[in-house]
Scaffold this motif. Structure first.
Motif, PDB file in Angstrom:
ATOM      1  N   THR A 198      71.762  -7.960 -16.583  1.00 40.75           N
ATOM      2  CA  THR A 198      70.736  -8.915 -16.149  1.00 40.75           C
ATOM      3  C   THR A 198      69.347  -8.382 -16.475  1.00 40.75           C
ATOM      4  O   THR A 198      68.465  -9.129 -16.938  1.00 40.75           O
ATOM      5  N   ARG A 199      69.128  -7.082 -16.231  1.00 41.33           N
ATOM      6  CA  ARG A 199      67.829  -6.484 -16.576  1.00 41.33           C
ATOM      7  C   ARG A 199      67.616  -6.456 -18.082  1.00 41.33           C
ATOM      8  O   ARG A 199      66.520  -6.712 -18.577  1.00 41.33           O
ATOM      9  N   VAL A 200      68.678  -6.116 -18.820  1.00 43.48           N
ATOM     10  CA  VAL A 200      68.561  -6.056 -20.278  1.00 43.48           C
ATOM     11  C   VAL A 200      68.264  -7.431 -20.853  1.00 43.48           C
ATOM     12  O   VAL A 200      67.484  -7.574 -21.810  1.00 43.48           O
ATOM     13  N   LEU A 201      68.864  -8.462 -20.266  1.00 43.24           N
ATOM     14  CA  LEU A 201      68.664  -9.821 -20.774  1.00 43.24           C
ATOM     15  C   LEU A 201      67.197 -10.227 -20.720  1.00 43.24           C
ATOM     16  O   LEU A 201      66.687 -10.885 -21.635  1.00 43.24           O
ATOM     17  N   VAL A 202      66.504  -9.831 -19.673  1.00 45.45           N
ATOM     18  CA  VAL A 202      65.091 -10.179 -19.525  1.00 45.45           C
ATOM     19  C   VAL A 202      64.256  -9.554 -20.643  1.00 45.45           C
ATOM     20  O   VAL A 202      63.273 -10.133 -21.111  1.00 45.45           O
ATOM     21  N   GLN A 203      64.665  -8.389 -21.113  1.00 45.78           N
ATOM     22  CA  GLN A 203      63.876  -7.653 -22.101  1.00 45.78           C
ATOM     23  C   GLN A 203      64.360  -7.869 -23.526  1.00 45.78           C
ATOM     24  O   GLN A 203      63.830  -7.258 -24.456  1.00 45.78           O
ATOM     25  N   THR A 204      65.389  -8.684 -23.718  1.00 47.48           N
ATOM     26  CA  THR A 204      65.982  -8.860 -25.048  1.00 47.48           C
ATOM     27  C   THR A 204      65.409 -10.082 -25.746  1.00 47.48           C
ATOM     28  O   THR A 204      65.519 -11.206 -25.238  1.00 47.48           O
ATOM     29  N   PRO A 205      64.802  -9.911 -26.928  1.00 46.25           N
ATOM     30  CA  PRO A 205      64.303 -11.067 -27.696  1.00 46.25           C
ATOM     31  C   PRO A 205      65.389 -11.584 -28.640  1.00 46.25           C
ATOM     32  O   PRO A 205      66.329 -10.880 -28.980  1.00 46.25           O
ATOM     33  N   GLY A 206      65.259 -12.804 -29.067  1.00 46.31           N
ATOM     34  CA  GLY A 206      66.179 -13.360 -30.051  1.00 46.31           C
ATOM     35  C   GLY A 206      67.367 -14.064 -29.419  1.00 46.31           C
ATOM     36  O   GLY A 206      67.985 -13.544 -28.479  1.00 46.31           O
ATOM     37  N   THR A 207      67.699 -15.227 -29.972  1.00 51.73           N
ATOM     38  CA  THR A 207      68.779 -16.042 -29.410  1.00 51.73           C
ATOM     39  C   THR A 207      70.131 -15.352 -29.531  1.00 51.73           C
ATOM     40  O   THR A 207      70.914 -15.304 -28.574  1.00 51.73           O
ATOM     41  N   ARG A 208      70.424 -14.800 -30.723  1.00 54.93           N
ATOM     42  CA  ARG A 208      71.730 -14.176 -30.934  1.00 54.93           C
ATOM     43  C   ARG A 208      71.897 -12.942 -30.055  1.00 54.93           C
ATOM     44  O   ARG A 208      72.959 -12.738 -29.452  1.00 54.93           O
ATOM     45  N   ALA A 209      70.860 -12.126 -29.972  1.00 58.34           N
ATOM     46  CA  ALA A 209      70.947 -10.916 -29.152  1.00 58.34           C
ATOM     47  C   ALA A 209      71.109 -11.262 -27.678  1.00 58.34           C
ATOM     48  O   ALA A 209      71.884 -10.628 -26.952  1.00 58.34           O
ATOM     49  N   ARG A 210      70.408 -12.286 -27.228  1.00 53.07           N
ATOM     50  CA  ARG A 210      70.522 -12.689 -25.824  1.00 53.07           C
ATOM     51  C   ARG A 210      71.914 -13.249 -25.521  1.00 53.07           C
ATOM     52  O   ARG A 210      72.466 -13.015 -24.453  1.00 53.07           O
ATOM     53  N   GLN A 211      72.491 -13.960 -26.491  1.00 54.77           N
ATOM     54  CA  GLN A 211      73.840 -14.489 -26.280  1.00 54.77           C
ATOM     55  C   GLN A 211      74.853 -13.347 -26.177  1.00 54.77           C
ATOM     56  O   GLN A 211      75.796 -13.408 -25.381  1.00 54.77           O
ATOM     57  N   ALA A 212      74.655 -12.301 -26.975  1.00 57.65           N
ATOM     58  CA  ALA A 212      75.553 -11.142 -26.898  1.00 57.65           C
ATOM     59  C   ALA A 212      75.456 -10.481 -25.529  1.00 57.65           C
ATOM     60  O   ALA A 212      76.472 -10.078 -24.940  1.00 57.65           O
ATOM     61  N   VAL A 213      74.243 -10.362 -25.005  1.00 60.63           N
ATOM     62  CA  VAL A 213      74.067  -9.763 -23.683  1.00 60.63           C
ATOM     63  C   VAL A 213      74.715 -10.639 -22.617  1.00 60.63           C
ATOM     64  O   VAL A 213      75.355 -10.144 -21.676  1.00 60.63           O
ATOM     65  N   ARG A 214      74.559 -11.966 -22.750  1.00 60.51           N
ATOM     66  CA  ARG A 214      75.177 -12.875 -21.773  1.00 60.51           C
ATOM     67  C   ARG A 214      76.705 -12.730 -21.788  1.00 60.51           C
ATOM     68  O   ARG A 214      77.355 -12.761 -20.739  1.00 60.51           O
ATOM     69  N   THR A 215      77.261 -12.577 -22.983  1.00 63.20           N
ATOM     70  CA  THR A 215      78.714 -12.426 -23.095  1.00 63.20           C
ATOM     71  C   THR A 215      79.179 -11.152 -22.395  1.00 63.20           C
ATOM     72  O   THR A 215      80.173 -11.161 -21.655  1.00 63.20           O
ATOM     73  N   ARG A 216      78.457 -10.054 -22.625  1.00 64.70           N
ATOM     74  CA  ARG A 216      78.837  -8.798 -21.980  1.00 64.70           C
ATOM     75  C   ARG A 216      78.692  -8.893 -20.470  1.00 64.70           C
ATOM     76  O   ARG A 216      79.528  -8.380 -19.719  1.00 64.70           O
TER      77      ARG A 216
END
Length: 662
Positions: free
Chosen positions: A427-445
């Motif tokens: 959840t913390r990483v998601l806030v700091q992650t730019p880019g749609t693809r990268a954010r989707q990867a974080v959401r999946t994890r």
């Protein structure tokens, strides 16, 4: 005595290792898989037993639920494995304690650490208890002696780890692969026999389990649900040990994260396939397993089981059914299972001291657990684990079923909090992650870890509810007690640090106003004269000799000898009507401190050191007891003046001269 003890130590422990041997070569996939999967794979040796044991409470008909419940347990285990594969990406050097501490705070981390400590203690106890039962299946002469075999297993594991034995990786890898070959060979052979109609029933198939009173009226819908849930909670022991690869990523070859994720996945699939095969064959061969065969089994005619009936573990029964009773392959498989359980216990003996050393480094356990022994192991942690495991094995009489009921609580509690920590991390990483693809990867994890958290929490609740009356509350109480003790240890270390740290008002160059030297005199002998010389050489502001009057005649003789030698130090005699040595001296020191609170008092204590350890038993160690008391007096320093005795026997002339002098 010292030489004898040192010889015994060298025989048991061996010669010390150089610190440079502490490192080890990273393990490639082919070796890392069996080495770090032993703990998880060993659960196949007792998880099916727990499922069938619980189902037997419902009678023969309930045993048909075994394969289905086994598949549910396998699914839960695979979900947890997938969650740990995601955790490895973020914390390759983590583990449940580090993940929880970093994301949920120190006290959540301590709770996870306490649960993991309990988990590892039970891992040793369960492994050696199950090993003892498999050895008894191979060697019937051991039947009834399983507790002693288990105790011997704990002791041998402890000694092996103190010696640093088992640091090699090739032999354990070969042993685990041998187990897998024999196990899957049995499963494949059994499936082929089943397809051809040649699969023999297990010997226990001729027996019928006696239904529990709660299910004596038959299995209705509610009764089946309750029994299935209880069997699932027992079988969840299959998930024990799956966290080991995630805690040993540093020991794997580069790319470490990819290697660790491969090991986790392969381990999960091997455990899943073997468990599913075992549960299927157990149902097809009619394996029956109960807690106490004497009261839980009866023959098809309703008669009690024969007095010589011996109940073997599920894998042992299957091996005899598939390969033939007493066949070499059946014996080889049972021995391989026993060896695998030893390796699982060895893995816990490595993980527990490392965990306690990390907790000690963070101030939650005594710092003695940070000390490495002669062979580079954390000897104090090994000793602590050995003692705890022996208590469990002896207390539960090496009954695996009873131990597993408490084992699962700590496992799933640590799973739950660590997965919750990972959800918060992503959840913390998601806030700091730019880019749609990268954010989707974080959401999946995050979604994977969230599922892992929900599943682990549900299993923990189910286990707690279904096993509360069987002793689950004891595990919770033990974890709470450990957290409380660790909190007090941490508070102590923080208080000590606060008291010892320098403050801005302190002058590091400050000196005491004056120094008073006091020489404790217990006799006019060489050690006393040496102490007087050292005290005078330090040039104190004042010096006095102090004699505690324990015996008036001896005191008069001492003062006379003092005058005869014309020693240039004044003597103060302290009365001791109750024949105490320390109390009069302490009262004298406190009176001196009251008159000059800024002055420093140095007490010189002459003492002799015997040449051989056993000779210390012949002396009353008065100086040691006095020093212990003086250590607690503020403003008082202690100067020990040792006199090393040679240990040589005196000549006849020396003895005669000494007698005349006395």
């Amino acid at each position: 005595m010292t030489r004898v003890l040192d010889t015994v130590r060298r025989v048991l422990v061996g010669r010390p290792y150089d610190t440079e041997r502490l490192g080890s070569r990273p393990l490639r996939r082919g070796v890392a898989l069996p080495v770090f999967s032993a703990s998880a794979l060993s659960s196949v040796a007792y998880a099916p037993d727990e499922i069938l044991l619980t189902l037997a409470l419902g009678g023969t008909a309930a045993l048909a639920l075994g394969p289905g419940i086994g598949l549910v347990v396998v699914a839960v285990m695979l979900l947890i494995v997938l969650s740990y594969r995601v955790s490895i990406r973020a914390y390759p050097r983590g583990g449940d304690y580090a993940i929880t501490r970093a994301n949920l705070g120190p006290w959540a981390g301590v709770t996870a650490g306490a649960a993991m400590m309990l988990d590892l203690v039970f891992a040793v106890a369960v492994s050696v208890a199950a090993m003892a039962h498999y050895l008894a299946a191979v060697f019937p002469a051991l039947a009834g002696r399983e507790p002693w075999v288990a105790v011997g297993g704990v002791v041998l594991l402890a000694l092996a780890n103190v010696r640093g034995t088992g640091r090699g990786r090739t032999v354990p890898a070969v042993l685990v692969y041998s187990f897998l070959a024999l196990l899957f060979g049995m499963v494949a052979t059994g499936l082929l026999q089943d397809l051809g109609g040649a699969l023999e029933p297990a010997r226990s198939a001729a027996m019928e389990p006696v239904p529990d009173e709660a299910f004596a009226q038959g299995l209705g819908g509610a009764a089946v649900a309750v029994l299935a849930v209880r069997a699932f909670s027992s079988g969840s022991a299959l998930a024990t040990g799956v966290e080991v690869p995630a805690s040993n990523v540093d020991a794997m070859a580069a790319p470490r994260i990819r290697t660790a994720r491969f090991v986790m996945l392969a381990m999960g699939l091997l455990a899943a396939a073997s468990t599913a095969g075992v549960m299927y064959l157990a149902e097809r061969t009619g394996v029956v397993f109960v807690l106490d065969p004497a009261t839980g089994l009866r023959t098809a005619a309703g008669e009690p089981v024969p007095a010589d009936y011996v109940q073997n573990p599920v894998l042992a029964q299957l091996a005899n059914a598939v390969f033939g009773h007493g066949a070499p392959l059946a014996g080889a498989l049972m021995l391989a299972v026993a060896v695998l359980l030893v390796l699982a216990g060895h893995s816990a003996f490595k993980s527990f001291p490392e965990l306690t050393s990390r907790l000690a480094r963070d101030g939650y356990l005594p710092r003695q657990l940070l000390t490495r022994g002669d062979r580079l192991g954390y000897t104090n942690g090994i000793a602590l684990l050995t003692l705890a495991a022996l208590v469990l094995v002896a207390g539960f009489r090496a009954q695996t079923a009873l131990l597993v009921q408490l084992y699962v609580i700590g496992v799933f509690l640590s799973f739950t909090v660590s997965q919750l920590g990972m959800v918060r991390h992503w959840t913390r990483v998601l806030v700091q992650t730019p880019g749609t693809r990268a954010r989707q990867a974080v959401r999946t994890r995050r979604a994977v870890n969230l599922i892992g958290f929900v599943v682990a929490a549900l299993v923990a609740v189910v286990v707690l509810i279904t096993r509360f009356s069987q002793g689950a509350w004891v595990a919770l109480l033990a974890i709470a007690a450990m957290v409380f003790v660790m909190s007090r240890i941490r508070a102590h270390y923080e208080a000590v640090a606060a008291e010892l740290d320098l403050t801005p008002a302190e002058d590091a160059r400050a000196l005491p106003s004056r120094v008073h030297a006091i020489v404790l005199v217990m006799g006019v002998q060489r050690p006393t004269l040496r102490a007087l010389a050292y005290a005078r050489a330090s040039r104190p502001s004042s010096i006095e000799a102090v004699v505690v009057d324990l015996d008036k005649e001896a005191t008069r003789s001492l003062l006379a000898e003092w005058d005869r030698l014309e020693l240039p130090v004044p003597v103060t005699v302290l009365a001791s009507p109750y024949r105490e040595m320390a109390e009069p001296l302490i009262r004298h020191l406190r009176a001196l401190r009251r008159t000059s609170p800024r002055d420093l008092v140095v007490v010189y204590i002459p003492e002799y050191v015997v040449a051989r350890g056993w000779q210390s038993l012949l002396h009353n160690r008065t100086a040691a007891r006095i020093k212990d008391r003086l250590h607690r007096e503020p403003g008082v320093m202690i100067a020990s003046v040792p006199w090393q005795l040679s240990g040589r026997e005196p000549s006849g002339a020396a003895v005669e001269a000494g007698a005349k002098a006395q």
